[in-house]
Design a protein around this motif. Structure first.
Motif, PDB file in Angstrom:
ATOM      1  N   ALA A   1      -2.572   4.057  -4.631  1.00 45.27           N
ATOM      2  CA  ALA A   1      -2.714   4.605  -3.285  1.00 45.27           C
ATOM      3  C   ALA A   1      -2.139   6.009  -3.306  1.00 45.27           C
ATOM      4  O   ALA A   1      -0.957   6.210  -3.595  1.00 45.27           O
ATOM      5  N   ASP A   2      -2.994   6.996  -3.062  1.00 52.74           N
ATOM      6  CA  ASP A   2      -2.532   8.390  -3.086  1.00 52.74           C
ATOM      7  C   ASP A   2      -1.833   8.738  -4.395  1.00 52.74           C
ATOM      8  O   ASP A   2      -0.730   9.308  -4.401  1.00 52.74           O
ATOM      9  N   LYS A   3      -2.430   8.367  -5.512  1.00 55.43           N
ATOM     10  CA  LYS A   3      -1.947   8.654  -6.859  1.00 55.43           C
ATOM     11  C   LYS A   3      -0.693   7.857  -7.227  1.00 55.43           C
ATOM     12  O   LYS A   3      -0.142   8.049  -8.316  1.00 55.43           O
ATOM     13  N   GLU A   4      -0.222   6.989  -6.326  1.00 56.69           N
ATOM     14  CA  GLU A   4       0.968   6.188  -6.612  1.00 56.69           C
ATOM     15  C   GLU A   4       0.570   4.776  -7.020  1.00 56.69           C
ATOM     16  O   GLU A   4      -0.251   4.145  -6.357  1.00 56.69           O
ATOM     17  N   LEU A   5       1.152   4.310  -8.114  1.00 60.94           N
ATOM     18  CA  LEU A   5       0.841   2.966  -8.605  1.00 60.94           C
ATOM     19  C   LEU A   5       1.458   1.919  -7.684  1.00 60.94           C
ATOM     20  O   LEU A   5       2.649   1.961  -7.374  1.00 60.94           O
ATOM     21  N   LYS A   6       0.637   0.965  -7.241  1.00 55.49           N
ATOM     22  CA  LYS A   6       1.102  -0.090  -6.339  1.00 55.49           C
ATOM     23  C   LYS A   6       1.138  -1.462  -7.001  1.00 55.49           C
ATOM     24  O   LYS A   6       2.041  -2.254  -6.755  1.00 55.49           O
ATOM     25  N   LYS A   7       0.127  -1.754  -7.838  1.00 53.59           N
ATOM     26  CA  LYS A   7       0.032  -3.081  -8.434  1.00 53.59           C
ATOM     27  C   LYS A   7      -0.502  -2.982  -9.860  1.00 53.59           C
ATOM     28  O   LYS A   7      -1.228  -2.048 -10.203  1.00 53.59           O
ATOM     29  N   MET A   8      -0.141  -3.981 -10.654  1.00 51.16           N
ATOM     30  CA  MET A   8      -0.628  -4.077 -12.026  1.00 51.16           C
ATOM     31  C   MET A   8      -0.866  -5.560 -12.311  1.00 51.16           C
ATOM     32  O   MET A   8       0.044  -6.379 -12.170  1.00 51.16           O
ATOM     33  N   ILE A   9      -2.099  -5.908 -12.673  1.00 45.11           N
ATOM     34  CA  ILE A   9      -2.462  -7.297 -12.925  1.00 45.11           C
ATOM     35  C   ILE A   9      -2.965  -7.408 -14.364  1.00 45.11           C
ATOM     36  O   ILE A   9      -3.894  -6.699 -14.755  1.00 45.11           O
ATOM     37  N   MET A  10      -2.347  -8.303 -15.130  1.00 47.67           N
ATOM     38  CA  MET A  10      -2.666  -8.408 -16.552  1.00 47.67           C
ATOM     39  C   MET A  10      -3.160  -9.811 -16.892  1.00 47.67           C
ATOM     40  O   MET A  10      -2.512 -10.800 -16.556  1.00 47.67           O
ATOM     41  N   TYR A  11      -4.304  -9.884 -17.550  1.00 42.50           N
ATOM     42  CA  TYR A  11      -4.907 -11.148 -17.976  1.00 42.50           C
ATOM     43  C   TYR A  11      -4.712 -11.262 -19.490  1.00 42.50           C
ATOM     44  O   TYR A  11      -5.261 -10.450 -20.243  1.00 42.50           O
ATOM     45  N   ASP A  12      -3.935 -12.250 -19.928  1.00 36.36           N
ATOM     46  CA  ASP A  12      -3.653 -12.336 -21.362  1.00 36.36           C
ATOM     47  C   ASP A  12      -4.525 -13.369 -22.066  1.00 36.36           C
ATOM     48  O   ASP A  12      -5.270 -14.124 -21.429  1.00 36.36           O
ATOM     49  N   SER A  13      -4.426 -13.384 -23.371  1.00 37.72           N
ATOM     50  CA  SER A  13      -5.263 -14.261 -24.194  1.00 37.72           C
ATOM     51  C   SER A  13      -4.792 -15.709 -24.167  1.00 37.72           C
ATOM     52  O   SER A  13      -5.418 -16.576 -24.773  1.00 37.72           O
ATOM     53  N   PHE A  14      -3.688 -15.984 -23.457  1.00 46.10           N
ATOM     54  CA  PHE A  14      -3.168 -17.348 -23.346  1.00 46.10           C
ATOM     55  C   PHE A  14      -3.598 -18.013 -22.035  1.00 46.10           C
ATOM     56  O   PHE A  14      -3.129 -19.096 -21.702  1.00 46.10           O
ATOM     57  N   GLY A  15      -4.460 -17.354 -21.277  1.00 49.76           N
ATOM     58  CA  GLY A  15      -4.948 -17.916 -20.032  1.00 49.76           C
ATOM     59  C   GLY A  15      -3.998 -17.744 -18.858  1.00 49.76           C
ATOM     60  O   GLY A  15      -4.074 -18.492 -17.881  1.00 49.76           O
ATOM     61  N   GLN A  16      -3.109 -16.746 -18.937  1.00 49.79           N
ATOM     62  CA  GLN A  16      -2.169 -16.484 -17.852  1.00 49.79           C
ATOM     63  C   GLN A  16      -2.462 -15.141 -17.195  1.00 49.79           C
ATOM     64  O   GLN A  16      -2.990 -14.223 -17.834  1.00 49.79           O
ATOM     65  N   VAL A  17      -2.123 -15.047 -15.912  1.00 49.72           N
ATOM     66  CA  VAL A  17      -2.310 -13.810 -15.146  1.00 49.72           C
ATOM     67  C   VAL A  17      -0.953 -13.355 -14.641  1.00 49.72           C
ATOM     68  O   VAL A  17      -0.265 -14.091 -13.925  1.00 49.72           O
ATOM     69  N   THR A  18      -0.550 -12.153 -15.030  1.00 50.92           N
ATOM     70  CA  THR A  18       0.739 -11.592 -14.627  1.00 50.92           C
ATOM     71  C   THR A  18       0.509 -10.441 -13.653  1.00 50.92           C
ATOM     72  O   THR A  18      -0.208  -9.495 -13.973  1.00 50.92           O
ATOM     73  N   GLN A  19       1.110 -10.530 -12.468  1.00 50.55           N
ATOM     74  CA  GLN A  19       0.959  -9.477 -11.468  1.00 50.55           C
ATOM     75  C   GLN A  19       2.309  -8.860 -11.142  1.00 50.55           C
ATOM     76  O   GLN A  19       3.278  -9.558 -10.860  1.00 50.55           O
ATOM     77  N   LEU A  20       2.364  -7.522 -11.207  1.00 53.00           N
ATOM     78  CA  LEU A  20       3.542  -6.770 -10.805  1.00 53.00           C
ATOM     79  C   LEU A  20       3.215  -5.981  -9.547  1.00 53.00           C
ATOM     80  O   LEU A  20       2.222  -5.242  -9.523  1.00 53.00           O
ATOM     81  N   ASN A  21       4.041  -6.140  -8.501  1.00 57.31           N
ATOM     82  CA  ASN A  21       3.928  -5.355  -7.280  1.00 57.31           C
ATOM     83  C   ASN A  21       5.109  -4.383  -7.241  1.00 57.31           C
ATOM     84  O   ASN A  21       6.270  -4.808  -7.322  1.00 57.31           O
ATOM     85  N   PHE A  22       4.809  -3.092  -7.120  1.00 61.41           N
ATOM     86  CA  PHE A  22       5.861  -2.079  -7.167  1.00 61.41           C
ATOM     87  C   PHE A  22       6.264  -1.646  -5.756  1.00 61.41           C
ATOM     88  O   PHE A  22       5.434  -1.585  -4.847  1.00 61.41           O
ATOM     89  N   SER A  23       7.551  -1.332  -5.600  1.00 59.28           N
ATOM     90  CA  SER A  23       8.064  -0.884  -4.302  1.00 59.28           C
ATOM     91  C   SER A  23       9.184   0.130  -4.520  1.00 59.28           C
ATOM     92  O   SER A  23       9.723   0.252  -5.628  1.00 59.28           O
ATOM     93  N   ASN A  24       9.524   0.854  -3.439  1.00 57.21           N
ATOM     94  CA  ASN A  24      10.607   1.856  -3.494  1.00 57.21           C
ATOM     95  C   ASN A  24      10.432   2.816  -4.668  1.00 57.21           C
ATOM     96  O   ASN A  24      11.395   3.133  -5.376  1.00 57.21           O
TER      97      ASN A  24
END
Length: 210
Positions: free
Chosen positions: A158-181
């Motif tokens: 959003a406006d060049k600022e990273l807000k979220k990162m979602i990673m799908y790995d080869s083990f069938g898991q989904v990791t989501q990072l939500n950034f703040s401050n």
């Protein structure tokens, strides 16, 4: 034949436009953000949505390739890079692993954020305009090599600022990072990204890796 050619050109134009927009979004982020500091919440789920683990932490990043990724709760763990060496410190296990940064670039989320060269070397970049109707710019990264741990990574800006990162790995898991401050372009000292293992911890790997 003419109609077929027309649609072929039309979809080619759409593809090029989508690819260009995604690259512009990424490049704008890297050009405007030389360093950053942020808090994050991380959730790991199965592909069916079942929550496996939740954690909180903070990220410090200084380009190129220097970062501190610190998990605070529920367990303390730190990933520190000075641009050449990565230290992984598990506080509870009193264990430090030492690795060469060149061996981990493609599979490390913090390293992907630290350099757009890392992303373009290891991932194909695509636009996700219709991924979610939330006002964010979504970009998809698809791994070029099958042996990569993360098969797909999705970034939201959003406006060049990273807000979220979602990673799908080869083990069938989904990791989501939500950034703040998030605070950007902070002047960090390079000494902040050097790590000296505490006395008494087990060390795995060579301390001479630099």
């Amino acid at each position: 034949m003419i109609k077929s050619s027309f649609f072929g050109i039309f979809f080619l134009i759409l593809f090029i436009s989508s690819w260009t927009h995604a690259n512009q979004t990424l490049d704008s982020f890297y050009q405007s953000t030389r360093s950053l500091q942020a808090n994050f919440t991380q959730t790991i789920r199965t592909t069916r949505g079942k929550v496996i683990e939740q954690s909180t932490g903070k990220l410090l990043l200084d380009r190129p390739d220097k970062f501190i990724l610190e998990y605070i709760a529920p367990a303390e763990q730190k990933y520190i890079s000075n641009g050449k060496t990565i230290w992984i410190y598990d506080v509870e296990l009193e264990q430090v692993s030492i690795k060469n940064i060149s061996d981990n670039v493609g599979d490390s989320p913090a390293l992907l954020l630290s350099s757009n060269k890392n992303i373009y070397r290891h991932y194909d970049v695509n636009d996700l305009k219709n991924f979610k109707d939330d006002g964010l710019d979504w970009v998809e990264l698809r791994a070029k090599q099958e042996e990569m741990i993360f098969e797909k990574v999705i970034l939201a800006f959003a406006d060049k600022e990273l807000k979220k990162m979602i990673m799908y790995d080869s083990f069938g898991q989904v990791t989501q990072l939500n950034f703040s401050n998030m605070t950007v372009n902070i002047p960090f000292s390079s000494r902040q990204f050097n790590f000296v293992p505490p006395e008494g911890v087990d060390i795995m790997g060579s301390e001479n890796v630099q």
